[in-house]
Design a protein around this motif. Structure first.
Motif, PDB file in Angstrom:
ATOM      1  N   GLU A 152       0.820  -1.216   0.000  1.00 28.21           N
ATOM      2  CA  GLU A 152       0.000   0.000   0.000  1.00 28.21           C
ATOM      3  C   GLU A 152       0.855   1.267   0.000  1.00 28.21           C
ATOM      4  N   LEU A 153       2.124   1.122   0.388  1.00 26.62           N
ATOM      5  CA  LEU A 153       3.020   2.280   0.420  1.00 26.62           C
ATOM      6  C   LEU A 153       3.704   2.529  -0.923  1.00 26.62           C
ATOM      7  N   MET A 154       3.480   1.679  -1.880  1.00 27.55           N
ATOM      8  CA  MET A 154       4.159   1.798  -3.168  1.00 27.55           C
ATOM      9  C   MET A 154       3.925   3.133  -3.873  1.00 27.55           C
ATOM     10  N   PRO A 155       2.747   3.780  -3.756  1.00 34.08           N
ATOM     11  CA  PRO A 155       2.574   5.082  -4.426  1.00 34.08           C
ATOM     12  C   PRO A 155       3.566   6.146  -3.965  1.00 34.08           C
ATOM     13  N   LEU A 156       4.181   5.952  -2.801  1.00 32.31           N
ATOM     14  CA  LEU A 156       5.175   6.916  -2.325  1.00 32.31           C
ATOM     15  C   LEU A 156       6.499   6.794  -3.069  1.00 32.31           C
ATOM     16  N   PHE A 157       6.665   5.713  -3.827  1.00 29.06           N
ATOM     17  CA  PHE A 157       7.932   5.447  -4.514  1.00 29.06           C
ATOM     18  C   PHE A 157       7.679   5.132  -5.990  1.00 29.06           C
ATOM     19  N   PRO A 158       7.211   6.121  -6.755  1.00 32.25           N
ATOM     20  CA  PRO A 158       6.891   5.855  -8.165  1.00 32.25           C
ATOM     21  C   PRO A 158       8.115   5.538  -9.023  1.00 32.25           C
ATOM     22  N   ARG A 159       9.297   6.005  -8.636  1.00 30.01           N
ATOM     23  CA  ARG A 159      10.502   5.785  -9.444  1.00 30.01           C
ATOM     24  C   ARG A 159      11.195   4.466  -9.081  1.00 30.01           C
ATOM     25  N   THR A 160      11.420   4.259  -7.794  1.00 29.56           N
ATOM     26  CA  THR A 160      12.220   3.110  -7.372  1.00 29.56           C
ATOM     27  C   THR A 160      11.377   1.929  -6.904  1.00 29.56           C
ATOM     28  N   GLY A 161      10.088   2.157  -6.683  1.00 28.02           N
ATOM     29  CA  GLY A 161       9.205   1.063  -6.314  1.00 28.02           C
ATOM     30  C   GLY A 161       9.617   0.373  -5.034  1.00 28.02           C
ATOM     31  N   MET A 162       9.492  -0.953  -5.016  1.00 22.23           N
ATOM     32  CA  MET A 162       9.777  -1.719  -3.817  1.00 22.23           C
ATOM     33  C   MET A 162      11.255  -1.668  -3.438  1.00 22.23           C
ATOM     34  N   ARG A 163      12.151  -1.415  -4.383  1.00 23.03           N
ATOM     35  CA  ARG A 163      13.581  -1.282  -4.051  1.00 23.03           C
ATOM     36  C   ARG A 163      13.812  -0.057  -3.158  1.00 23.03           C
TER      37      ARG A 163
END
Length: 417
Positions: free
Chosen positions: A103-114
């Protein structure tokens, strides 16, 4: 040595969204080891030790041994630690990888889960004897997504009971810690001692003899002349006057001037905040006791501690980086009541009351960078002369305002912390 935390557990690592590489560095120096505690996302890890994984945004348990070996090799060869001029080889105490919520993935649009997934481990450098000098090097500076330039790595360093902030940059990659050997007393600003007014013992003795002799002559004359009532009154007067003379003439503390009171209070007040450079609560209380009367210790600790908490940073406790007096009003000088414990009689001591306004800049450091907050405070204080020296005995907080850049204040000279 490897542990995967359950889904949603990234909060235990202290989530601080940054869609790019970031690292949290904490250093502890003790007599028997140096500990480097590191938490970083996979983006930073891949900048530190490029390696192939089956999934770029995940370290599977079988891959943990490869990661540990690569980390040990990197820190031993690329960022060696020198203790008293000798290289010390590290070991990894533990390695943990969180499993953050998607659910936190929208905070990291460039690097994603990494960018979201973090790895945490401790490098332990064992020591055979207490160190006098420890040399650190940091050589990895990925580009910051916030500034567009190389990251500036800010680390918390704890040594000799004191918490300090260390900064590594691409231009200044090294830092050397030196043992000071200072105790709590020597770390505090020097506070002037109460000035004791000395008596002239020879003059006191001469006057006392004269008073006694004259009194004796008058007493005998009255008895001879048949005036027993007047003789009794003379005797009573002698019994009262001679001890009273000694009482008034005994040594005592000299009231400070306004300038002296300002110097006394500025030093005491700065030492209150210096006390919170210590990490252990017992050390903080020991340091506070050098500036604060015993009956006020708990209240002073609680008041300052609350002021250092940054709620906007998850309740983290900030470190004071600047203390600036703004206004000092000496309200009165004289005998002040000294607080005592329950059921004990009130006491008085020479002292003074001040109305004081000051500014505090505090900093929280995490994820390789810092957040600052500046507050102005106003309070009324009482200061008394004790057997141990001047102590703050009363405190009445009046105002607190958050300011970042307030042009209305003309700042006095900063107090060195």
């Amino acid at each position: 040595m490897f542990a995967a935390l359950p889904a949603g557990a990234s909060g235990s690592f202290g989530l601080h969204p940054q869609d790019g590489p970031h690292v949290d560095v904490r250093i502890a120096i003790t007599d028997d080891q140096v500990t480097l505690s590191l938490t970083m996302n996979l983006v930073f890890l891949d900048e530190l030790i490029p390696q192939r994984r089956e999934q770029a945004d995940l370290i599977d348990p079988p891959e943990s041994s490869q990661t540990i070996a690569a980390l040990l090799e990197y820190f031993a060869s690329e960022q060696p630690l020198l203790v008293d001029g000798e290289i010390v080889e590290p070991r990894i105490e533990a390695l943990y990888i969180d499993d953050p919520s998607p659910e936190l993935m929208p905070l990291f649009p460039r690097t994603g889960m990494r960018g979201l997934r973090k790895i945490r481990f401790e490098l332990i450098y064992p020591l055979s004897s207490p160190p006098d000098r420890v040399q650190f090097t940091w050589n990895s500076y990925p580009m910051s997504e916030l500034t567009g330039g190389p990251l500036v790595i800010k680390a918390e360093l704890t040594a000799e009971g004191i918490l300090d902030i260390v900064e590594f940059t691409e231009q200044e990659r090294g830092y050397t810690w030196h043992r000071t050997g200072q105790d709590i007393q020597s770390r505090m600003l020097q506070v002037p001692e109460p000035v004791v007014q000395q008596e002239d013992s020879s003059l006191l003795s001469t006057i006392s003899i004269i008073v006694m002799a004259v009194g004796a002559i008058v007493l005998i004359a009255m008895l001879v002349s048949g005036r027993p009532a007047e003789a009794l009154a003379t005797l009573i007067l002698m019994v009262i006057l001679v001890p009273l003379f000694y009482l008034v003439g005994r040594p005592g503390n000299t009231p400070p001037t306004k300038e002296e009171a300002r110097t006394i209070f500025d030093s005491l007040h700065a030492n209150v905040y210096r006390s919170f450079d210590y990490v252990d609560e017992s050390d903080i209380y020991d340091a506070l006791s050098l500036s604060v009367d015993d009956e006020l210790l708990e209240q002073m600790y609680a008041t300052i501690f609350r002021g250092l908490i940054m709620q906007e940073e998850g309740g983290a406790v900030s470190r004071v980086t600047r203390l600036t007096p703004l206004n000092f009003d000496l309200e009165n000088v004289g005998m002040l009541s000294r607080p005592t414990g329950p059921g004990l009689p009130e006491r008085e001591a020479l002292g003074f009351n001040v109305l004081y306004t000051w500014q505090v800049e505090g900093t929280v450091t995490h994820w390789g960078h810092s957040h600052s907050r500046t507050n102005n405070y106003t309070a009324r204080y009482g200061v008394i002369a004790t057997e141990q020296g001047w102590r703050i005995s009363q405190m009445q907080p009046l105002e607190q305002d958050r300011v970042d850049d307030d042009p209305e204040f003309t700042l006095d000279e900063d107090i060195e912390l």
